[in-house]
Design a protein around this motif. Sequence first.
Motif, mmCIF file in Angstrom:
data_model
loop_
_atom_site.group_PDB
_atom_site.id
_atom_site.type_symbol
_atom_site.label_atom_id
_atom_site.label_comp_id
_atom_site.label_asym_id
_atom_site.label_seq_id
_atom_site.Cartn_x
_atom_site.Cartn_y
_atom_site.Cartn_z
ATOM 1 N N TRP A 168 -35.700 62.713 -63.640
ATOM 2 C CA TRP A 168 -36.534 63.243 -64.664
ATOM 3 C C TRP A 168 -36.364 62.197 -65.872
ATOM 4 C CZ3 TRP A 168 -33.670 65.001 -69.119
ATOM 5 C CH2 TRP A 168 -34.484 65.456 -70.172
ATOM 6 N N LEU A 169 -34.961 61.926 -66.066
ATOM 7 C CA LEU A 169 -34.737 60.889 -67.164
ATOM 8 C C LEU A 169 -35.602 59.703 -67.157
ATOM 9 C CD1 LEU A 169 -33.267 60.135 -69.791
ATOM 10 C CD2 LEU A 169 -31.458 59.398 -68.586
ATOM 11 N N THR A 170 -35.735 59.297 -65.697
ATOM 12 C CA THR A 170 -36.232 57.934 -65.393
ATOM 13 C C THR A 170 -37.741 58.045 -65.979
ATOM 14 O OG1 THR A 170 -35.029 57.337 -63.632
ATOM 15 C CG2 THR A 170 -36.940 56.380 -63.734
ATOM 16 N N ASP A 171 -38.348 59.339 -65.605
ATOM 17 C CA ASP A 171 -39.938 59.199 -65.931
ATOM 18 C C ASP A 171 -39.968 59.433 -67.375
ATOM 19 O OD1 ASP A 171 -42.463 59.893 -65.383
ATOM 20 O OD2 ASP A 171 -42.069 62.016 -65.689
ATOM 21 N N LYS A 225 -28.966 68.340 -70.311
ATOM 22 C CA LYS A 225 -28.176 68.919 -68.970
ATOM 23 C C LYS A 225 -29.195 70.113 -68.337
ATOM 24 C CE LYS A 225 -24.089 69.933 -70.050
ATOM 25 N NZ LYS A 225 -23.167 70.733 -70.655
ATOM 26 N N ALA A 226 -29.962 70.570 -69.048
ATOM 27 C CA ALA A 226 -30.860 71.861 -68.593
ATOM 28 C C ALA A 226 -32.006 71.230 -67.540
ATOM 29 C CB ALA A 226 -31.426 72.708 -69.792
ATOM 30 N N HIS A 227 -32.415 70.012 -68.128
ATOM 31 C CA HIS A 227 -33.710 69.300 -67.358
ATOM 32 C C HIS A 227 -33.632 68.179 -66.396
ATOM 33 C CE1 HIS A 227 -36.641 71.963 -69.477
ATOM 34 N NE2 HIS A 227 -35.714 71.768 -70.758
ATOM 35 N N ARG A 228 -32.384 67.881 -66.230
ATOM 36 C CA ARG A 228 -31.995 66.724 -65.587
ATOM 37 C C ARG A 228 -32.342 66.672 -63.894
ATOM 38 N NH1 ARG A 228 -25.649 65.649 -65.096
ATOM 39 N NH2 ARG A 228 -26.642 63.785 -64.006
ATOM 40 N N ALA A 229 -32.686 68.199 -63.510
ATOM 41 C CA ALA A 229 -33.037 68.040 -62.093
ATOM 42 C C ALA A 229 -34.463 68.356 -62.179
ATOM 43 C CB ALA A 229 -32.257 69.531 -61.714
#
Length: 378
Positions: A168-171, A225-229
């Motif tokens: 998610w962070l990479t995107d 933290k809530a969206h990392r997955a």
Amino acid sequence: MIINEMKLSVGDLIQGYHEDDATSRVVAWGGKLDVRPEYQREYVYGEGQRDAVVNTVLNGFPLNIMYFVDRQDGTFEVLDGQQRIISICRYAMNQYSVKVPAATGGYDALNYPNLYDELRDKFLGYELHVYVCQGTDKEKLDWFQIINIAGETLEQQEIRNALYHGPWLTDAKSVFSRRNCAAHKNYGKYMAGDYIRQKYLETAFSWKAAQEGYTGRDAVAEYMKAHRADKDANDLWSYFEAVFRWVQDIFGKQFDKSMKGVAWGMLYNEHKDDMLDPAEMQRRVRELLADTEVLRKSGIYAYLLTGEEKHLSPRQFDADVALAKYHQQGGKCAICGQPKDFKDMHADHIVPWSKGGKTVPENCQMLCIPCNEKKKAH
């Protein structure tokens, strides 16, 4: 954490060097070295720093120690040294020239293919001093933060990226912090800060975090933290685009420099459902941009949405004007008539700025603090 030393020649380092523009990943050392793991920042060296690294190698001077992580599968990742490695490898890939002393005096700008044999051999044979560590993810990231204190200081968002990396962070980084990313190409004129150093990403996170109800100092971290997955950052990008569609719908597509760095997402979160007349809003923007009484032009947009004059920092009376008016009034408040010390008085616009009053001596009166507050309340 287990730490061992090793030497790696530049000749071995540059083998198989590749930069993937789509993902921003970088590999070297025949594919065994992940130069830019997900938690690493972008390349931030300027021309001077880049050239200094290459000249250090060409002169055989000591280069600062680098830190790799042994992944225990035959590959390694760079914990510290990315900027220096990319500088060296890009030079070897003939992407730029550096100035080297000329035999006849002065300097020559030489690219890698034009290095004379002895200097090229010296470049390729230069050995990098590397510490290789093995440890847990927490130990790795703790060390990453500590060793970066002495180098290019990490921005807060770069530290968050190290802690919450994943697909998610990479995107998200691909659209907010890569060179020529969509956020910069489409909306960079509205944004403040260096997007390569994660300022756009941090801003977008803070806006979206507020929309989702995260507050306080750790709002961005809680949002991450809530969206990392999440599998991708499409929702964040859709939100970001919606913010600027709203901005252009309400305030027009014609850009003014006062629009740069405004907290557009926060205004969107609070006012996107307000019944606003775009033509009237744009007329008022033009009027306020031309008003010399308005000192903080970037506050115009928040003022028009909230009605709060504090966003504009309207022009105030100079101290000499206030003091002259204080003596003219005999040191007494113009409303209650009570004598006050000058420090306990405020220079007030008789006709408020919002009703066309100007910051001229004729429109100045000295009020005591209580009377000034009462006047503001009405």
